[in-house]
Design a protein around this motif. Structure first.
Motif, PDB file in Angstrom:
ATOM      1  N   ARG A 162     -20.708 -49.736 -15.194  1.00 31.25           N
ATOM      2  CA  ARG A 162     -20.254 -50.355 -16.337  1.00 31.25           C
ATOM      3  C   ARG A 162     -18.658 -49.907 -16.444  1.00 31.25           C
ATOM      4  NH1 ARG A 162     -23.608 -51.732 -20.896  1.00 31.25           N
ATOM      5  NH2 ARG A 162     -25.500 -51.759 -20.317  1.00 31.25           N
ATOM      6  N   ALA A 163     -17.710 -50.878 -16.542  1.00 31.06           N
ATOM      7  CA  ALA A 163     -16.365 -50.758 -16.386  1.00 31.06           C
ATOM      8  C   ALA A 163     -15.897 -49.748 -17.631  1.00 31.06           C
ATOM      9  CB  ALA A 163     -15.632 -52.118 -16.457  1.00 31.06           C
ATOM     10  N   PRO A 200     -22.158 -41.516 -13.508  1.00 32.83           N
ATOM     11  CA  PRO A 200     -22.370 -41.719 -12.308  1.00 32.83           C
ATOM     12  C   PRO A 200     -22.815 -42.965 -11.746  1.00 32.83           C
ATOM     13  CG  PRO A 200     -23.943 -40.410 -13.299  1.00 32.83           C
ATOM     14  CD  PRO A 200     -22.898 -40.651 -14.102  1.00 32.83           C
ATOM     15  N   ILE A 201     -22.612 -43.433 -10.759  1.00 31.51           N
ATOM     16  CA  ILE A 201     -22.960 -45.021 -10.480  1.00 31.51           C
ATOM     17  C   ILE A 201     -24.326 -44.789  -9.334  1.00 31.51           C
ATOM     18  CG2 ILE A 201     -22.358 -47.032  -9.143  1.00 31.51           C
ATOM     19  CD1 ILE A 201     -19.486 -46.345  -9.453  1.00 31.51           C
TER      20      ILE A 201
END
Length: 315
Positions: free
Chosen positions: A61-62, A68-69
């Motif tokens: 999410r920008a 953490p991705i």
């Protein structure tokens, strides 16, 4: 004088550079000139595409860059393909693309056919017809939004004059039935000249001796149109359909200015859905997957269409 200038330039050039240039082939020199452009195109187009593909497999999410991705695989793609709202947006897009292409092709080819007759003042009318295409979409959107106003809009007054319907009942942008057609009318008004230009180029490319031979054979004008004009102009018509189909599939600015996707989700085309997912809900990974699906759909359909176009051209 020119020889002296050339000799002076040669003396001023360092020997090492001159020897290197003389040792390069024409192909290498050509690659040296186009290499900066290729690098720039790769940076602008290829890198964002690769990054979007990478993000489409994540929950990124920008608006939350520090979280953490996580790699979630094909979850975004499966959710998009099974989402009812997504298919509604695709249906709205297909409706918009079909009717705009149909109207622009019919009207554009008709105008091109009339202008090709080279009647008196045809150059003036050609210039007048091309004016909408030269305007900015922002200008066109605000201009037509004013025309559609139920109280003071000129469009509603004209419709009311011919139909007898009160102007207050003609709600072009807020009526569920009329809103899609309001956008179709504006896009047709703006981009029909573009189709007309391509069709006119096709008509002007037909040699005169073919028509002369047809007149010798006593072919009627109707027969000449169906046997000569339409078949020989068909590749140009198909090319115009290809260009407008790709552009209308990703239409955003006109819809956003006129209705914003409303009323409800009646005019929410795929690009509006993509914008809301990316910049309102901030589901960047989900919107990246949606963008990749749209890209693959447009690329695949365009590739099939180009193959058909090549077959038509080779007949």
């Amino acid at each position: 004088m020119l020889d002296r200038a050339a000799e002076a330039a040669a003396r001023a050039t360092p020997e090492t550079l001159a020897s290197r240039v003389r040792g390069l082939s024409d192909r290498m020199v050509a690659w040296l000139f186009i290499a900066p452009t290729i690098v720039l195109l790769l940076a602008i187009n290829i890198f964002p595409l690769i990054w979007a593909i990478q993000l489409s497999f994540t929950n990124y999410r920008a608006n939350r860059p520090n979280e953490p991705i996580k790699n979630i695989g094909l979850s975004n793609y499966s959710r998009i393909l099974t989402d009812t709202d997504t298919w509604i947006a695709m249906q709205a897009t297909a409706h918009f693309v079909f009717w705009t292409i149909l109207l622009q092709t019919l009207i554009g080819f008709s105008l091109a056919y009339l202008i090709d007759r080279k009647f008196r003042g045809h150059a003036f009318w050609t210039t007048i017809i091309l004016v909408p295409m030269m305007l900015s979409p922002a200008v066109v959107g605000n201009f037509w939004r004013f025309l559609y106003e139920p109280q003071i809009g000129l469009f509603t007054y004209v419709v009311s004059f011919f139909t007898g319907i009160p102007t207050t009942d003609i709600l072009m942008l807020s009526n569920v039935t009329l809103a899609p057609w309001a956008i179709i009318i504006v896009d047709t008004w703006m981009w029909t000249p573009y189709v007309m230009l391509i069709c006119l180029a096709g008509l002007r490319s037909i040699p005169d001796y073919i028509y002369e031979a047809a007149e010798v054979d006593r072919a009627s004008n109707w027969r000449q149109f169906w046997s000569i004009t339409l078949p020989m102009a068909l590749p140009f018509i198909m090319l115009a359909v290809l260009f407008r189909g790709i552009e209308n599939f990703k239409m955003f600015d006109m819809v956003n200015l006129l209705t914003g996707g409303g009323p409800g989700s009646t005019t929410e085309v795929a690009s509006i859905t993509l914008k809301r997912e990316a910049f309102e809900k901030w589901r960047t990974g989900f919107s990246s997957a949606f963008a990749i699906i749209l890209f693959v759909a447009v690329f695949g359909l365009a590739n099939i269409y180009v193959k058909v176009l090549n077959r038509v051209k080779s007949r």
